[in-house]
Scaffold this motif. Structure first.
Motif, PDB file in Angstrom:
ATOM      1  N   ARG B  49       0.933  -1.444  -0.168  1.00 32.39           N
ATOM      2  CA  ARG B  49       0.263  -0.197   0.307  1.00 32.39           C
ATOM      3  C   ARG B  49       0.804   1.003  -0.108  1.00 32.39           C
ATOM      4  NH1 ARG B  49      -5.912  -1.236  -0.282  1.00 32.39           N
ATOM      5  NH2 ARG B  49      -6.304   1.046   1.193  1.00 32.39           N
ATOM      6  N   ASN B  50       0.529   1.959  -0.842  1.00 36.64           N
ATOM      7  CA  ASN B  50       0.994   3.205  -0.364  1.00 36.64           C
ATOM      8  C   ASN B  50       0.091   4.452  -0.615  1.00 36.64           C
ATOM      9  OD1 ASN B  50       2.714   5.987  -2.158  1.00 36.64           O
ATOM     10  ND2 ASN B  50       2.988   5.259  -4.303  1.00 36.64           N
ATOM     11  N   SER B  51       1.193   5.335   0.757  1.00 38.37           N
ATOM     12  CA  SER B  51      -0.396   6.451   0.976  1.00 38.37           C
ATOM     13  C   SER B  51       0.732   7.325   1.056  1.00 38.37           C
ATOM     14  CB  SER B  51      -0.105   6.083   2.724  1.00 38.37           C
ATOM     15  OG  SER B  51       0.883   6.206   3.281  1.00 38.37           O
ATOM     16  N   GLY B  52       1.652   7.747  -0.024  1.00 37.53           N
ATOM     17  CA  GLY B  52       2.078   8.702  -0.526  1.00 37.53           C
ATOM     18  C   GLY B  52       3.896   9.369   0.946  1.00 37.53           C
ATOM     19  N   PHE B  53       2.959   8.670   2.235  1.00 36.76           N
ATOM     20  CA  PHE B  53       4.230   9.350   2.996  1.00 36.76           C
ATOM     21  C   PHE B  53       4.426   8.203   3.433  1.00 36.76           C
ATOM     22  CE2 PHE B  53       0.684   7.390   5.811  1.00 36.76           C
ATOM     23  CZ  PHE B  53      -0.495   8.735   5.821  1.00 36.76           C
ATOM     24  N   GLU B 265       0.224   8.469  16.750  1.00 38.01           N
ATOM     25  CA  GLU B 265       1.396   9.944  17.482  1.00 38.01           C
ATOM     26  C   GLU B 265       2.272   9.888  16.644  1.00 38.01           C
ATOM     27  OE1 GLU B 265       4.338   8.278  20.570  1.00 38.01           O
ATOM     28  OE2 GLU B 265       2.966   7.873  20.819  1.00 38.01           O
ATOM     29  N   LYS B 266       2.558   8.834  15.417  1.00 38.25           N
ATOM     30  CA  LYS B 266       3.389   9.175  14.305  1.00 38.25           C
ATOM     31  C   LYS B 266       2.515   9.762  13.122  1.00 38.25           C
ATOM     32  CE  LYS B 266       6.315   6.619  14.430  1.00 38.25           C
ATOM     33  NZ  LYS B 266       8.078   7.054  13.961  1.00 38.25           N
ATOM     34  N   TYR B 267       1.859  10.280  12.834  1.00 42.08           N
ATOM     35  CA  TYR B 267       0.472  11.146  12.281  1.00 42.08           C
ATOM     36  C   TYR B 267       0.848  12.392  12.299  1.00 42.08           C
ATOM     37  CZ  TYR B 267      -1.856   7.786   8.874  1.00 42.08           C
ATOM     38  OH  TYR B 267      -2.925   6.544   8.229  1.00 42.08           O
ATOM     39  N   ARG B 268       1.351  12.656  13.900  1.00 44.31           N
ATOM     40  CA  ARG B 268       0.994  13.988  14.316  1.00 44.31           C
ATOM     41  C   ARG B 268       2.698  14.089  14.045  1.00 44.31           C
ATOM     42  NH1 ARG B 268       0.065  12.385  19.895  1.00 44.31           N
ATOM     43  NH2 ARG B 268      -1.941  12.689  19.546  1.00 44.31           N
ATOM     44  N   GLN B 269       3.873  13.540  14.388  1.00 36.58           N
ATOM     45  CA  GLN B 269       4.714  14.137  14.416  1.00 36.58           C
ATOM     46  C   GLN B 269       5.319  14.202  13.086  1.00 36.58           C
ATOM     47  OE1 GLN B 269       7.482  10.298  14.908  1.00 36.58           O
ATOM     48  NE2 GLN B 269       8.897  10.151  14.087  1.00 36.58           N
ATOM     49  N   TYR B 270       4.466  13.476  11.635  1.00 37.08           N
ATOM     50  CA  TYR B 270       4.904  13.636  10.429  1.00 37.08           C
ATOM     51  C   TYR B 270       3.753  14.450   9.356  1.00 37.08           C
ATOM     52  CZ  TYR B 270       8.046  10.099  10.342  1.00 37.08           C
ATOM     53  OH  TYR B 270       9.349   8.645  10.533  1.00 37.08           O
ATOM     54  N   GLY B 271       3.025  15.107  11.178  1.00 36.27           N
ATOM     55  CA  GLY B 271       1.767  16.233  10.404  1.00 36.27           C
ATOM     56  C   GLY B 271       0.741  15.970   8.855  1.00 36.27           C
TER      57      GLY B 271
END
Lengths: 435, 435
Positions: B49-53, B265-271
């Motif tokens: 899966r490729n979400s871009g981030f 938490e990871k989403y927050r870290q990477y905005g």
């Protein structure tokens, strides 16, 4: 990119193809067991001749120079095969130094170097080019026939390692046949050299290769139940020839007589009505230099000055003293009316492609790999590995599979040959002599 | 055959691609050293899966069933890779028995079997198909979606060997994921079985695979200096769930909460502003059955009867008691407006191709591999092995090279996983229990 082929396919060759296709599982298994005993050369190209009644290798090159002629669609095959070779030979390597021929004016050859570099990079290696050009002091940028730029850099020797300024390679891959001798800058280095220096024309001999091929062809013929002659050209050799001084003429005549008689007998056995001929060529060397077609003993008895000069020296002005006298195999393949011979390319133990060497100005009994010759490379349409089982023996994919089998036989002979050369090279007395 | 791709390529993924491309020699060398320690599975497919981030594997299949979806131009690559695998695993073999899934009405699957057979035949093996269909007494001819005919034959057990009437294979290649259990007819036979029976879903667990993947991703991330999360989905597991009886709901809720918090938490870290989600699926099993998308703890607290029934059993009516809760990775790739996920195919250690699984009726946060779903396979244009060095990270060949790297990470995890399964399977107490 699809070659238009016309071939004369009657008699024993169809029989050979039929037997090869029928016994494919046995053949592939046999190759697998052979590759457990012998290490495939890093890369190999084999010139084949296909006379309809015979399909045989006539030259095996351990420094193939025509990767630019392969169908670009086969590049992934080359990359896979190179990955496999690197995995086996030097898994720890990241940096390769590629050492090409010195001829910078042959732009097609430079394109071969560019393609080779791309294959190695595709296998995940960092590749830089170390040149043996004498007096090269600075990096030199050259442009290939396809307009790509290559940087040739002078090789730097540091103790037991060869490299480039700021680049310490893990391995050296040679695409130079060493006709001019083993370069001092590479001698005795601790990095692996592919193929080993002993495989260069300084020490290699065609006759040695074809002796090894005799054994391979014999075993293969036994395996599938054929006459080995169908895949093996008769040959003989002379060790002390001097064309300029007219020395060794008796030896040459006697061996030409022997080879022609052998062919004559086989032609009689198979009811072949063509005129037997043989090819006399330098036992060490390449690039189609020092080669002549001989149809009778008289042909070598009365050589004119022009022919003698042509035969006297080959590439890098090396004098010819040893010759091989090889059964000539007619090529009955032609592409758009011009005579053609297939050239098969391999990396590691895998067939990765091939092309036809086509000559518009040569006959079916002449060498097609000659300097200055026009030739039209035509990429094979298929990969030589996947025959169409339902097809007839003469169908294109099956023809190419058989080519791949015979080419791999020659590669197997080269593997055994190189092992012997390396062993001989590392014998104490040779080391002392080379020191 | 060229997929029309639109991808959202901003931020960390381009960064990942840049780092992968820059460190290709280091990466390929690392893979080489890994393949000296682990044996690559005979074949593997990996859903990415490729979400871009983030670019991550979400499923690793050891019995890939979509060879018919690969670009036919890559067939020679498959043949080379199969030759390489056979050379390593069973060089003495000539005859293979291929054991497929039992579903004879899935004509596309049958075409996969036909292509697989062709690949193995291309590698020089004689191949016949041994079927596990219960009560099959006679050979049965079936026709594939491409109109090819296949003969399915009943497997015959003779002492310690499995084979077919008049056919004693040297090795057995399984293309059946053994969801229904290890078939008695194959248990304890003396021929090599590829992959080993312990790799079937009877003993295999997704959570076990992703534990192994954790270690691989950790090492790879260290190698190229990235956050392992960029290639690794967070996951957790529950061992005692019964959807029908509403048992294990607390465990499921607690683990969903854990995984969603980790993602948050990871989403927050990477905005990243997307809503975190996770996928709950059967820990053993395949074919996209027993799978649901979960965006909050409430989603697993109030399951309706329909969903509970959907989750309760998977293929071959196996009940689901163990589940894996895996970070959902958005797919931001789409083909002609429909959501798409890449599936990468490998044979031996080589990437041999891939395709997009495309779903016109699913969202970017849903599983695309679902029964009855329409999906449009699109063969990749390139081979995932040869990036164009001069191109930018987002360019198609480079994108595919990165796909090949991440898929190979999953394959490496599968290799370690299968080694552990085989070791466990051959432990004396397990042998006794299986007897």
């Amino acid at each position: 990119m699809v070659p238009h082929l016309t071939t004369s396919l009657t008699g024993p060759l169809q029989e050979l193809e039929r037997q090869v296709l029928e016994q494919r599982p046995e053949i592939e298994r046999w190759f697998r067991t052979q590759w457990r005993e012998h290490e495939a050369p890093f890369y190999t190209s084999v010139d084949l001749r296909n006379s309809g009644f015979k399909l045989a290798p006539v030259d095996t090159n351990l420094y193939p120079g025509g990767f630019n002629n392969l169908n670009p669609e086969f590049l992934p095959l080359c990359v896979h095969a190179a990955m496999s070779a690197v995995q086996k030979i030097c898994p720890d390597s990241r940096r390769f130094m590629l050492v090409p021929e010195n001829h910078t004016r042959n732009l097609h050859y430079l394109q071969n170097v560019a393609v080779l570099k791309r294959i190695l990079e595709g296998a995940g290696l960092t590749v830089r080019i170390g040149s043996l050009i004498p007096d090269l002091k600075e990096p030199m940028v050259v442009e290939t026939s396809a307009g790509e730029k290559l940087t040739l850099e002078p090789i730097v020797r540091k103790g037991n390692r060869a490299g480039l300024d700021g680049f310490d390679p893990c391995a050296v891959i040679v695409n130079n046949d060493l006709s001019a001798g083993v370069p001092a800058v590479l001698r005795g280095i601790e990095q692996p050299i592919l193929p080993p220096l002993a495989a260069g024309w300084t020490t290699r001999r065609k006759s040695h290769h074809f002796h090894a091929y005799d054994r391979v062809a014999e075993n293969f013929a036994k395996l599938i139940g054929i006459d080995p002659w169908v895949v093996n050209p008769v040959f003989s050799q002379c060790g002390k020839v001097n064309f300029t001084e007219k020395e060794g003429e008796d030896c040459l005549a006697a061996n030409v007589d022997f080879v022609l008689n052998e062919i004559r007998e086989k032609y009689r056995q198979y009811g072949i009505t063509e005129q037997p001929f043989c090819i006399v060529k330098a036992d060490a060397g390449t690039y189609g230099m020092g080669i002549m077609t001989v149809k009778s003993v008289d042909d070598v008895r009365n050589l004119n000055r022009k022919t003698r000069n042509k035969m006297a020296t080959i590439k890098d002005s090396q004098p010819v003293h040893e010759v091989i006298i090889q059964e000539g195999v007619y090529t009955f393949e032609n592409v758009d009316g011009a005579v053609a011979e297939p050239v098969i390319y391999m990396i590691d133990q895998f067939v990765v492609g091939g092309f036809y060497r086509v000559h518009t100005e040569r006959g079916i009994d002449e060498n097609l790999n000659s300097p200055g010759a026009k030739f039209v490379p035509l990429a094979f349409e298929t990969d030589c590995h996947t025959p169409d089982c339902s097809g007839k023996p003469g169908d294109t994919p099956n023809r190419f599979y058989t080519y791949g089998v015979v080419a791999r036989l020659a590669m197997l002979a080269a593997a055994a040959e190189v092992e012997e050369l390396v062993e001989r090279d590392s014998a104490p007395e040779v080391r002392a002599a080379n020191a």
